[in-house]
Design a protein around this motif. Structure first.
Motif, PDB file in Angstrom:
ATOM      1  N   ILE A  20       0.853  -1.185   0.000  1.00 21.81           N
ATOM      2  CA  ILE A  20       0.000   0.000   0.000  1.00 21.81           C
ATOM      3  C   ILE A  20       0.890   1.236   0.000  1.00 21.81           C
ATOM      4  O   ILE A  20       1.834   1.344   0.788  1.00 21.81           O
ATOM      5  CB  ILE A  20      -0.933   0.013   1.227  1.00 21.81           C
ATOM      6  CG1 ILE A  20      -1.818  -1.231   1.228  1.00 21.81           C
ATOM      7  CG2 ILE A  20      -1.783   1.273   1.230  1.00 21.81           C
ATOM      8  CD1 ILE A  20      -2.745  -1.351   0.041  1.00 21.81           C
ATOM      9  N   ALA A  21       0.585   2.161  -0.896  1.00 24.17           N
ATOM     10  CA  ALA A  21       1.388   3.375  -1.050  1.00 24.17           C
ATOM     11  C   ALA A  21       0.482   4.601  -1.029  1.00 24.17           C
ATOM     12  O   ALA A  21      -0.710   4.531  -1.352  1.00 24.17           O
ATOM     13  CB  ALA A  21       2.178   3.336  -2.357  1.00 24.17           C
ATOM     14  N   GLY A  22       1.060   5.718  -0.644  1.00 23.38           N
ATOM     15  CA  GLY A  22       0.362   6.988  -0.685  1.00 23.38           C
ATOM     16  C   GLY A  22       1.083   7.950  -1.609  1.00 23.38           C
ATOM     17  O   GLY A  22       2.301   7.866  -1.795  1.00 23.38           O
ATOM     18  N   VAL A  23       0.339   8.854  -2.209  1.00 23.31           N
ATOM     19  CA  VAL A  23       0.905   9.920  -3.027  1.00 23.31           C
ATOM     20  C   VAL A  23       0.302  11.229  -2.542  1.00 23.31           C
ATOM     21  O   VAL A  23      -0.917  11.325  -2.356  1.00 23.31           O
ATOM     22  CB  VAL A  23       0.622   9.725  -4.529  1.00 23.31           C
ATOM     23  CG1 VAL A  23       1.233  10.864  -5.346  1.00 23.31           C
ATOM     24  CG2 VAL A  23       1.165   8.376  -5.007  1.00 23.31           C
ATOM     25  N   LEU A  72      -1.742  12.882   3.603  1.00 21.66           N
ATOM     26  CA  LEU A  72      -0.795  13.182   2.532  1.00 21.66           C
ATOM     27  C   LEU A  72      -0.732  14.662   2.197  1.00 21.66           C
ATOM     28  O   LEU A  72       0.208  15.110   1.543  1.00 21.66           O
ATOM     29  CB  LEU A  72      -1.143  12.369   1.285  1.00 21.66           C
ATOM     30  CG  LEU A  72      -0.635  10.922   1.220  1.00 21.66           C
ATOM     31  CD1 LEU A  72       0.871  10.854   1.262  1.00 21.66           C
ATOM     32  CD2 LEU A  72      -1.214  10.051   2.316  1.00 21.66           C
ATOM     33  N   CYS A  73      -1.717  15.453   2.653  1.00 20.62           N
ATOM     34  CA  CYS A  73      -1.631  16.910   2.538  1.00 20.62           C
ATOM     35  C   CYS A  73      -1.980  17.561   3.867  1.00 20.62           C
ATOM     36  O   CYS A  73      -1.161  18.207   4.492  1.00 20.62           O
ATOM     37  CB  CYS A  73      -2.517  17.452   1.424  1.00 20.62           C
ATOM     38  SG  CYS A  73      -2.522  19.267   1.360  1.00 20.62           S
ATOM     39  N   ALA A  74      -3.237  17.381   4.317  1.00 24.45           N
ATOM     40  CA  ALA A  74      -3.666  18.020   5.560  1.00 24.45           C
ATOM     41  C   ALA A  74      -2.782  17.606   6.730  1.00 24.45           C
ATOM     42  O   ALA A  74      -2.429  18.433   7.582  1.00 24.45           O
ATOM     43  CB  ALA A  74      -5.125  17.669   5.846  1.00 24.45           C
ATOM     44  N   LEU A  79       4.819   7.203  -0.742  1.00 23.98           N
ATOM     45  CA  LEU A  79       4.987   7.025   0.704  1.00 23.98           C
ATOM     46  C   LEU A  79       4.532   5.629   1.120  1.00 23.98           C
ATOM     47  O   LEU A  79       3.538   5.110   0.600  1.00 23.98           O
ATOM     48  CB  LEU A  79       4.171   8.079   1.471  1.00 23.98           C
ATOM     49  CG  LEU A  79       4.618   9.544   1.458  1.00 23.98           C
ATOM     50  CD1 LEU A  79       6.057   9.686   1.930  1.00 23.98           C
ATOM     51  CD2 LEU A  79       4.433  10.194   0.108  1.00 23.98           C
ATOM     52  N   ARG A  80       5.230   5.049   2.066  1.00 21.11           N
ATOM     53  CA  ARG A  80       4.853   3.741   2.594  1.00 21.11           C
ATOM     54  C   ARG A  80       3.724   3.903   3.613  1.00 21.11           C
ATOM     55  O   ARG A  80       3.844   4.674   4.565  1.00 21.11           O
ATOM     56  CB  ARG A  80       6.054   3.058   3.258  1.00 21.11           C
ATOM     57  CG  ARG A  80       7.212   2.766   2.316  1.00 21.11           C
ATOM     58  CD  ARG A  80       8.337   2.011   3.032  1.00 21.11           C
ATOM     59  NE  ARG A  80       8.802   2.757   4.197  1.00 21.11           N
ATOM     60  CZ  ARG A  80       9.719   3.725   4.164  1.00 21.11           C
ATOM     61  NH1 ARG A  80      10.261   4.063   3.008  1.00 21.11           N
ATOM     62  NH2 ARG A  80      10.099   4.340   5.270  1.00 21.11           N
ATOM     63  N   ILE A  81       2.645   3.171   3.434  1.00 20.14           N
ATOM     64  CA  ILE A  81       1.527   3.193   4.369  1.00 20.14           C
ATOM     65  C   ILE A  81       1.604   1.927   5.225  1.00 20.14           C
ATOM     66  O   ILE A  81       1.569   0.812   4.689  1.00 20.14           O
ATOM     67  CB  ILE A  81       0.173   3.264   3.631  1.00 20.14           C
ATOM     68  CG1 ILE A  81       0.149   4.459   2.665  1.00 20.14           C
ATOM     69  CG2 ILE A  81      -0.964   3.335   4.638  1.00 20.14           C
ATOM     70  CD1 ILE A  81       0.307   5.815   3.329  1.00 20.14           C
ATOM     71  N   PRO A  82       1.710   2.073   6.542  1.00 24.56           N
ATOM     72  CA  PRO A  82       1.871   0.891   7.404  1.00 24.56           C
ATOM     73  C   PRO A  82       0.648  -0.026   7.349  1.00 24.56           C
ATOM     74  O   PRO A  82      -0.476   0.435   7.087  1.00 24.56           O
ATOM     75  CB  PRO A  82       2.037   1.496   8.811  1.00 24.56           C
ATOM     76  CG  PRO A  82       2.437   2.914   8.585  1.00 24.56           C
ATOM     77  CD  PRO A  82       1.766   3.324   7.306  1.00 24.56           C
ATOM     78  N   PRO A  83       0.840  -1.300   7.619  1.00 29.04           N
ATOM     79  CA  PRO A  83      -0.297  -2.233   7.612  1.00 29.04           C
ATOM     80  C   PRO A  83      -1.220  -1.975   8.801  1.00 29.04           C
ATOM     81  O   PRO A  83      -0.804  -1.474   9.846  1.00 29.04           O
ATOM     82  CB  PRO A  83       0.382  -3.607   7.717  1.00 29.04           C
ATOM     83  CG  PRO A  83       1.707  -3.335   8.363  1.00 29.04           C
ATOM     84  CD  PRO A  83       2.125  -1.975   7.889  1.00 29.04           C
ATOM     85  N   GLY A  84      -2.482  -2.326   8.617  1.00 27.31           N
ATOM     86  CA  GLY A  84      -3.425  -2.292   9.723  1.00 27.31           C
ATOM     87  C   GLY A  84      -4.081  -0.953   9.985  1.00 27.31           C
ATOM     88  O   GLY A  84      -4.875  -0.836  10.925  1.00 27.31           O
ATOM     89  N   VAL A  85      -3.790   0.074   9.193  1.00 30.23           N
ATOM     90  CA  VAL A  85      -4.380   1.393   9.435  1.00 30.23           C
ATOM     91  C   VAL A  85      -5.655   1.549   8.602  1.00 30.23           C
ATOM     92  O   VAL A  85      -5.910   0.788   7.675  1.00 30.23           O
ATOM     93  CB  VAL A  85      -3.391   2.532   9.109  1.00 30.23           C
ATOM     94  CG1 VAL A  85      -2.127   2.383   9.941  1.00 30.23           C
ATOM     95  CG2 VAL A  85      -3.056   2.579   7.623  1.00 30.23           C
ATOM     96  N   ASP A  86      -6.442   2.555   8.945  1.00 28.54           N
ATOM     97  CA  ASP A  86      -7.627   2.911   8.169  1.00 28.54           C
ATOM     98  C   ASP A  86      -7.151   3.630   6.907  1.00 28.54           C
ATOM     99  O   ASP A  86      -6.758   4.792   6.960  1.00 28.54           O
ATOM    100  CB  ASP A  86      -8.522   3.815   9.025  1.00 28.54           C
ATOM    101  CG  ASP A  86      -9.775   4.281   8.301  1.00 28.54           C
ATOM    102  OD1 ASP A  86      -9.904   4.024   7.086  1.00 28.54           O
ATOM    103  OD2 ASP A  86     -10.620   4.918   8.950  1.00 28.54           O
ATOM    104  N   LEU A  87      -7.181   2.943   5.791  1.00 29.36           N
ATOM    105  CA  LEU A  87      -6.606   3.504   4.569  1.00 29.36           C
ATOM    106  C   LEU A  87      -7.317   4.780   4.143  1.00 29.36           C
ATOM    107  O   LEU A  87      -6.668   5.746   3.727  1.00 29.36           O
ATOM    108  CB  LEU A  87      -6.650   2.472   3.440  1.00 29.36           C
ATOM    109  CG  LEU A  87      -5.844   1.191   3.660  1.00 29.36           C
ATOM    110  CD1 LEU A  87      -5.905   0.307   2.419  1.00 29.36           C
ATOM    111  CD2 LEU A  87      -4.398   1.504   4.023  1.00 29.36           C
ATOM    112  N   GLY A 137      -5.399  12.655  -8.115  1.00 24.34           N
ATOM    113  CA  GLY A 137      -5.912  11.423  -7.546  1.00 24.34           C
ATOM    114  C   GLY A 137      -7.390  11.166  -7.714  1.00 24.34           C
ATOM    115  O   GLY A 137      -7.877  10.127  -7.273  1.00 24.34           O
ATOM    116  N   TYR A 138      -8.134  12.072  -8.355  1.00 23.01           N
ATOM    117  CA  TYR A 138      -9.526  11.759  -8.667  1.00 23.01           C
ATOM    118  C   TYR A 138      -9.523  10.854  -9.900  1.00 23.01           C
ATOM    119  O   TYR A 138     -10.104  11.157 -10.943  1.00 23.01           O
ATOM    120  CB  TYR A 138     -10.329  13.016  -8.983  1.00 23.01           C
ATOM    121  CG  TYR A 138     -10.519  14.018  -7.870  1.00 23.01           C
ATOM    122  CD1 TYR A 138      -9.873  13.914  -6.644  1.00 23.01           C
ATOM    123  CD2 TYR A 138     -11.376  15.107  -8.046  1.00 23.01           C
ATOM    124  CE1 TYR A 138     -10.052  14.855  -5.642  1.00 23.01           C
ATOM    125  CE2 TYR A 138     -11.568  16.051  -7.049  1.00 23.01           C
ATOM    126  CZ  TYR A 138     -10.909  15.932  -5.849  1.00 23.01           C
ATOM    127  OH  TYR A 138     -11.092  16.874  -4.870  1.00 23.01           O
TER     128      TYR A 138
END
Length: 400
Positions: A137-140, A211-213, A196-204, A183-184
């Motif tokens: 899982i990745a974030g941008v 990623l901004c706020a 960005l690496r998103i850790p396992p087990g979080v509310d995606l 991202g839309y």
């Protein structure tokens, strides 16, 4: 095209020899048209079948300043050796998206595909990628490229690249040409250095707004070195402000919220604030004079700031991250007597963004949000403007 891409493209023949050498030979010269046609056909077939190939992607775009969003097909480039392909699962609405399509910061390029808070699944990785594997899982976030060589980039401040940051949407695309799309949409191709690496087990869905706020409100805590027990004021508690409260409370600060919405007073305390006041409460505002070590303004429009500057202790700072317009109502004489500072900040660099993601995962922090489907984007944006969001709208891109 980068040097690595050129090197990879040189090994294209079945025999393993350089295509340039192959086409330079006498025999190849006689058969060059046939060889080129075969290579072109093979490349197209591989591109269509490969998750790394160029593709046309479903998105939702604004076509004018009215904010009426409609389905729109956009191109995504083929992934290079250092790129990752991300299937977007969740993308959230930032007030910056609204400012952009409304032309508040200059007329954008339409069709405009906003979105710089997204989380998704990695479906393809270039040959030289080391940070991700398929299925991760990745974030941008807010940017997708920078020069990587200037003093600011080398100091992990890619958002201040001296040679021009490439922002995630409505920015000149230095790789593909045209402008970037956000991202839309169903998919994005991005350099691994900007994912960005998103850790396992979080509310995606709840992590997309980080990623901004999240980084926009976390970066000032680091730069101005907010310490446990210090008094921290948050002005405005919307999409940015509610995360500012959660993050500062997790750092052990004494958080005080100032809002114009009565129904947010109790929310502020549930997020970790010790106190919350309405701007219209003159007695409460007066009692705060000279009491804060740091303040953060998240309000997205200009307003008179001096009443809040008066709340700072000597030599302390109010940081504006919301109103990206000319500042109103800061009085030079009053700021001089209090030796108060009015500062600006924006998104953080990639390393600092990874830091807020890891911090939030460690402390169990995520955005408070309402899930919507892509066909609800326009209506949700209008609710943001009317201050009806509680507190971030997250688009479920799996419903596209």
């Amino acid at each position: 095209m980068c040097e690595a891409c050129n090197q990879k493209a040189e090994i294209l023949t079945r025999e393993g020899e350089s295509r340039r050498s192959f086409l330079g030979g006498t025999a190849a010269m006689a058969t060059a048209p046939l060889a080129a046609a075969a290579l072109s056909s093979e490349a197209k077939a591989q591109e269509a079948a490969s998750p790394l190939g160029a593709s046309n992607v479903q998105s939702w775009a604004a076509f004018d300043t009215s904010g009426s969003f409609a389905p729109h097909t956009i191109p995504r480039r083929a992934a290079g050796p250092k790129d990752v392909v991300v299937e977007i699962l969740y993308s959230s609405i930032c007030h910056s998206d609204i400012h952009t399509y409304k032309g508040d910061w200059g007329m954008p390029t339409f069709p405009l595909v906003p979105g710089h808070e997204m989380v998704g699944r990695v479906t393809g990785v270039g040959a030289e990628v080391t940070k991700f594997r398929e299925g991760d899982i990745a974030g941008v976030g807010t940017m997708v490229d920078s020069c990587g060589e200037c003093a600011n980039c080398l100091a992990d401040r890619e958002q201040n690249c001296l040679n021009g940051t490439t922002f995630t949407y409505n920015s000149p695309d230095k790789i593909s040409g045209g402008v970037t799309y956000g991202g839309y949409s169903k998919k994005i191709v991005v350099k691994e250095d900007f994912a960005l690496r998103i850790p396992p087990g979080v509310d995606l869905a709840g992590f997309a707004p980080l990623l901004c706020a999240g980084i926009t409100t976390f970066s000032p805590l680091n730069h101005w070195d907010l310490q446990p027990g210090q008094r921290y004021g948050v002005i405005g508690m919307g999409g940015l402000g509610h995360l500012a409260v959660k993050l500062a409370a997790a750092k052990g600060a004494e958080v005080v919220v100032f809002t114009t919405s009565k129904d947010k007073l109790e929310d502020a305390k549930s997020f970790g604030a010790s106190e919350a006041y309405l701007w219209s409460d003159e007695d409460a505002m007066r009692r705060q004079m000279g009491s804060f070590d740091l303040m953060l303004s998240t309000v997205p429009v200009a307003y008179p700031m001096q009443p809040f500057l008066n709340m700072l202790k000597l030599d302390k700072t109010l940081v504006n991250v919301g109103a990206l317009f000319p500042i109103e109502g800061a009085h030079g004489m009053m700021m001089g007597f209090g030796r108060q500072s009015l500062a600006g900040s924006m998104t953080g660099g990639i390393a600092e963004t990874q830091r807020v993601i890891d911090f939030a995962a460690h402390h169990g922090i995520a955005a408070t949000y309402e899930m919507i489907t892509p066909d609800q984007i326009g209506a949700a944006c209008e609710k943001v403007v009317r201050k009806q969001a509680r507190y971030r709208y997250v688009i479920d891109m799996t419903k596209a």
